[in-house]
Write an enzyme that holds these catalytic residues in place. Structure first.
Site, PDB file in Angstrom:
ATOM      1  N   GLU A 236      -4.364   7.271  -4.235  1.00  0.00           N
ATOM      2  CA  GLU A 236      -4.855   6.757  -5.524  1.00  0.00           C
ATOM      3  C   GLU A 236      -6.257   7.281  -5.822  1.00  0.00           C
ATOM      4  O   GLU A 236      -7.073   7.396  -4.908  1.00  0.00           O
ATOM      5  CB  GLU A 236      -4.864   5.226  -5.488  1.00  0.00           C
TER       6      GLU A 236
ATOM      7  N   ARG B   2       0.861  -1.173   0.000  1.00  0.00           N
ATOM      8  CA  ARG B   2       0.000   0.000   0.000  1.00  0.00           C
ATOM      9  C   ARG B   2       0.903   1.230   0.000  1.00  0.00           C
ATOM     10  O   ARG B   2       1.931   1.254   0.677  1.00  0.00           O
ATOM     11  CB  ARG B   2      -0.922   0.027   1.234  1.00  0.00           C
TER      12      ARG B   2
ATOM     13  N   HIS C 195      -1.704   0.431  -9.853  1.00  0.00           N
ATOM     14  CA  HIS C 195      -2.252  -0.607  -8.965  1.00  0.00           C
ATOM     15  C   HIS C 195      -2.760  -1.793  -9.794  1.00  0.00           C
ATOM     16  O   HIS C 195      -3.935  -2.139  -9.775  1.00  0.00           O
ATOM     17  CB  HIS C 195      -3.369  -0.046  -8.081  1.00  0.00           C
TER      18      HIS C 195
END
Length: 334
Positions: free
Chosen positions: A278, A249, A296
């Site tokens: 994000e 993360r 991602h």
């Protein structure tokens, strides 16, 4: 006797994508399946008192956040008392307030094993691309510059891969990069027993790992303890010319400290699949052509997404059958 009700909280337009048949045949055999149609958080809260008033389990995908937001304490406190299970599609579950769920007697599951292979493949790609500077080379060839300005990069051979968090993803990554003749060291809270079935060495501190590793891969969950935990002090202890890979993360890393380490040249490169805000990516990172960035992409494959959906359905079916969750989150098993 009426079947227990299960809410599919995913994309409000598509619901499940890869397992619609299993939703009907497997889940439909043990539950009445409802689809999330609420267009906003406020509408969802109203629906929880109406058409979703007696749901027992919730299938949750991050896509639901665009309609109803995160499953934070506020949302969880609005859930009807009938809810006993939140079954999340994803290995990381930082969008769910597990403590709030636990306080209400709601059990939470996730999908760890299903994501291991695909995420490890992304991490391996990022490591090799960062070492060999493949992103910069591809930009060159696409812009007609061929090898102009390119300088010799680094080989993975005989380099040390340091894995911070040797779980399923870390183990799958180690197997992939051992094939490139990399040596593996890892740091966990405790040594893995029995030992992994591939050559690796356990180190008892993060500092020891950072002193040895040419490539550091972060494979740890985001929680209150890990948020911002990889910062200025950790970058300073990395070998000069090392590479950072993050598929965990974005928020486990102090982003400014990473940028400083890259700009100073202390880090040779980085491979990043995750970011703290994000889908927004820091413009300073975007401007760096010596690092590899992905949006991602860890589990963006048809095969893995199907595995993930199936595992969530299996968790729900197991729980409704009285056998408990298959993949309950660690905080609730402690």
């Amino acid at each position: 006797m009426a079947l227990p009700k299960v809410l599919i909280a995913g994309n409000t337009k598509t619901g499940l994508v890869w397992t619609k048949e299993e939703e009907k045949t497997k889940l439909g055999a043990v539950a009445e399946v409802l689809q999330l149609t609420s267009g906003s958080r406020e509408e969802f809260f109203a629906d929880l008192k109406g058409k979703y008033a007696d749901i027992v389990a919730i299938y949750r995908h991050n896509d639901s956040a665009s309609a109803v937001g995160f499953f934070d304490k506020d949302l969880i406190e609005h859930l009807p008392s009938s809810v006993k299970y939140i079954c999340h599609n994803g290995a990381g579950y930082d969008q769910i307030d597990v403590a709030a769920a636990t306080a209400r007697g709601i059990e939470v599951s996730h999908t760890p094993q299903a994501v291991d292979s695909a995420t490890a493949t992304v991490a391996a790609y990022l490591a090799i691309s960062a070492l060999r500077q493949f992103h910069r080379a591809e930009v060159n060839v696409r812009s007609g510059q061929w090898k102009a300005g390119l300088v010799p990069a680094r080989d993975p051979d005989d380099k040390v891969l340091g894995i911070v968090g040797m779980g399923g993803i870390g183990s799958a990554l180690a197997r992939r990069l051992i094939a490139f003749d990399m040596k593996v060291v890892y740091y966990n809270r405790r040594e893995i027993s029995p030992a992994p079935d591939f050559p690796c060495t356990y180190v008892s501190s993060l500092d020891e790992l950072l002193a040895q590793a040419d490539v550091v891969s972060l494979n740890l969950p985001l929680n209150d303890k890990t948020r911002g935990s990889f910062g200025k002090a950790q970058f300073a202890k990395m070998k000069k010319g090392a590479v950072l890979v993050n598929t965990a993360r974005g928020a486990v890393v102090d982003e400014q400290a990473m940028i400083d380490a890259l700009e100073s040249g202390h880090l040779f490169s980085a491979g990043l699949d995750v970011f703290p805000d994000e889908p927004n990516v820091n413009s300073k990172l975007v401007a760096m052509d010596n690092i590899t960035l992905l949006p991602h992409m860890g589990t963006e494959t048809q095969d893995t997404q199907r595995k993930m959906e199936l595992l969530v359905l299996d968790n729900i079916i197991s729980a409704l059958s009285g056998k408990g969750l298959l993949n309950q989150v660690a905080e609730q098993k402690a």
